[in-house]
Design a protein around this motif. Structure first.
Motif, mmCIF file in Angstrom:
data_model
loop_
_atom_site.group_PDB
_atom_site.id
_atom_site.type_symbol
_atom_site.label_atom_id
_atom_site.label_comp_id
_atom_site.label_asym_id
_atom_site.label_seq_id
_atom_site.Cartn_x
_atom_site.Cartn_y
_atom_site.Cartn_z
ATOM 1 N N GLY A 2 0.812 -1.212 0.000
ATOM 2 C CA GLY A 2 0.000 0.000 0.000
ATOM 3 C C GLY A 2 0.841 1.254 0.000
ATOM 4 O O GLY A 2 0.578 2.197 -0.749
ATOM 5 N N GLN A 3 1.893 1.270 0.846
ATOM 6 C CA GLN A 3 2.751 2.453 0.928
ATOM 7 C C GLN A 3 3.511 2.663 -0.371
ATOM 8 O O GLN A 3 3.727 3.804 -0.804
ATOM 9 C CB GLN A 3 3.734 2.294 2.097
ATOM 10 C CG GLN A 3 4.545 3.549 2.368
ATOM 11 C CD GLN A 3 3.659 4.735 2.710
ATOM 12 O OE1 GLN A 3 2.841 4.677 3.628
ATOM 13 N NE2 GLN A 3 3.817 5.831 1.975
ATOM 14 N N LEU A 6 1.205 4.298 -2.807
ATOM 15 C CA LEU A 6 1.028 5.709 -2.443
ATOM 16 C C LEU A 6 2.210 6.546 -2.918
ATOM 17 O O LEU A 6 2.029 7.659 -3.430
ATOM 18 C CB LEU A 6 0.861 5.833 -0.928
ATOM 19 C CG LEU A 6 -0.455 5.312 -0.341
ATOM 20 C CD1 LEU A 6 -0.374 5.245 1.178
ATOM 21 C CD2 LEU A 6 -1.625 6.186 -0.771
ATOM 22 N N ASP A 7 3.405 6.006 -2.752
ATOM 23 C CA ASP A 7 4.604 6.746 -3.164
ATOM 24 C C ASP A 7 4.689 6.880 -4.679
ATOM 25 O O ASP A 7 5.037 7.943 -5.205
ATOM 26 C CB ASP A 7 5.860 6.041 -2.633
ATOM 27 C CG ASP A 7 5.968 6.099 -1.114
ATOM 28 O OD1 ASP A 7 5.293 6.953 -0.517
ATOM 29 O OD2 ASP A 7 6.702 5.271 -0.546
ATOM 30 N N ASP A 55 -2.594 -1.858 6.921
ATOM 31 C CA ASP A 55 -2.517 -1.008 8.103
ATOM 32 C C ASP A 55 -3.609 0.054 8.049
ATOM 33 O O ASP A 55 -3.954 0.549 6.974
ATOM 34 C CB ASP A 55 -1.142 -0.349 8.143
ATOM 35 C CG ASP A 55 -0.952 0.483 9.389
ATOM 36 O OD1 ASP A 55 -0.664 -0.091 10.439
ATOM 37 O OD2 ASP A 55 -1.095 1.718 9.289
ATOM 38 N N GLU A 57 -3.718 3.174 8.935
ATOM 39 C CA GLU A 57 -3.290 4.459 8.378
ATOM 40 C C GLU A 57 -3.163 4.388 6.860
ATOM 41 O O GLU A 57 -3.485 5.347 6.153
ATOM 42 C CB GLU A 57 -1.957 4.889 8.994
ATOM 43 C CG GLU A 57 -2.051 5.416 10.414
ATOM 44 C CD GLU A 57 -2.185 4.308 11.441
ATOM 45 O OE1 GLU A 57 -1.983 3.124 11.082
ATOM 46 O OE2 GLU A 57 -2.493 4.618 12.611
ATOM 47 N N VAL A 58 -2.702 3.240 6.351
ATOM 48 C CA VAL A 58 -2.581 3.071 4.904
ATOM 49 C C VAL A 58 -3.968 3.017 4.266
ATOM 50 O O VAL A 58 -4.207 3.623 3.217
ATOM 51 C CB VAL A 58 -1.780 1.799 4.563
ATOM 52 C CG1 VAL A 58 -1.834 1.512 3.065
ATOM 53 C CG2 VAL A 58 -0.330 1.951 5.019
ATOM 54 N N CYS A 61 -5.311 6.463 4.077
ATOM 55 C CA CYS A 61 -4.622 7.258 3.072
ATOM 56 C C CYS A 61 -5.050 6.865 1.660
ATOM 57 O O CYS A 61 -5.218 7.730 0.797
ATOM 58 C CB CYS A 61 -3.111 7.094 3.227
ATOM 59 S SG CYS A 61 -2.167 8.388 2.399
ATOM 60 N N ARG A 65 -6.687 9.610 -0.691
ATOM 61 C CA ARG A 65 -6.041 10.010 -1.932
ATOM 62 C C ARG A 65 -6.992 9.871 -3.121
ATOM 63 O O ARG A 65 -7.013 10.725 -4.015
ATOM 64 C CB ARG A 65 -4.775 9.178 -2.145
ATOM 65 C CG ARG A 65 -3.644 9.505 -1.170
ATOM 66 C CD ARG A 65 -2.763 10.634 -1.684
ATOM 67 N NE ARG A 65 -1.997 10.173 -2.820
ATOM 68 C CZ ARG A 65 -0.817 9.547 -2.743
ATOM 69 N NH1 ARG A 65 -0.249 9.330 -1.567
ATOM 70 N NH2 ARG A 65 -0.184 9.172 -3.834
#
Length: 219
Positions: A2-3, A6-7, A55, A57-58, A61, A65
């Motif tokens: 996931g992160q 996002l990046d 997660d 928080e992910v 986000c 987004r």
């Protein structure tokens, strides 16, 4: 994963916003980014036996987004076309998807239940957490969601309700009650900005105008 997604999408999202979603193919790019941002959820859903979990928080986000990207797209295109929309049906679908993502973001974490077993020295913080406001982004999500509901009612009310075949299937949005949703999120936004966050720079003028529109729409 996931992160990483996002990046990867961050630069292209910012470029689209900075350039005001240029060209007729900008919606195609938006949809491509949303598809990428939906991949982690799809992976988790397709592999329940592997106990894959995103997660919190992910998750928030990813929802934020997608919702914020659709908000910025609708805001930019609406302003550019002076709300004389060339394709109201597609615009309406973007609003529906955007509202759904923002609602998902706001519902990812449960509000803190205050009782005798939970003690807070700061009553303002306690009030925010009780309403599910864990950050500035949660407050922005309330305002964005309220604005998108307003645009849907004011500029897309007569839009054919047939769903856009290109819409994200992970954003179920049939039967959204824009007025009820808009009033609820903006009431919460107003109560927080004029309550525990009073004097901290949060503007409520647009929220007041939209709420007034909802009231007049009942007449």
């Amino acid at each position: 994963m996931g992160q990483i997604i996002l990046d990867i999408t961050f630069f292209e999202e910012n470029q689209l916003v900075d350039e005001d979603f240029p060209g007729d193919d900008s919606l195609h790019t938006v949809r491509g980014l949303i598809e990428m941002l939906s991949e982690p959820e799809s992976l988790v859903g397709e592999n329940p036996q592997k106990n894959l979990v995103l997660d919190v928080e992910v998750q928030e986000c990813l929802h934020w987004r997608r919702g914020a990207l659709l908000y910025m797209y609708c805001h930019t295109v609406g302003q550019r076309e002076r709300w004389q929309l060339r394709d109201p049906r597609i615009f309406s679908q973007c609003l529906k998807d955007g509202v759904q993502y923002l609602l998902k973001m706001l519902q990812t974490r449960s509000p803190v239940q205050l009782d005798d077993n939970v003690s807070f020295q700061d009553l303002n913080t306690a009030t925010l957490l009780e309403k599910g406001i864990f950050s500035d982004i949660h407050l922005l999500a309330l305002m964005y969601c309220g604005e998108m509901c307003y645009w849907a009612l004011r500029y897309c009310r007569d839009t054919e309700q047939t769903p856009d075949p290109k819409a994200d299937p992970q954003a179920p949005n049939q039967g959204l009650q824009f007025k009820d949703i808009g009033e609820k999120v903006l009431d919460t936004y107003m109560s927080m900005c004029e309550g525990p966050l009073r004097g901290q720079g949060w503007n409520t003028e647009n929220a007041k105008k939209i709420l007034q529109y909802y009231k007049e729409d009942e007449m």
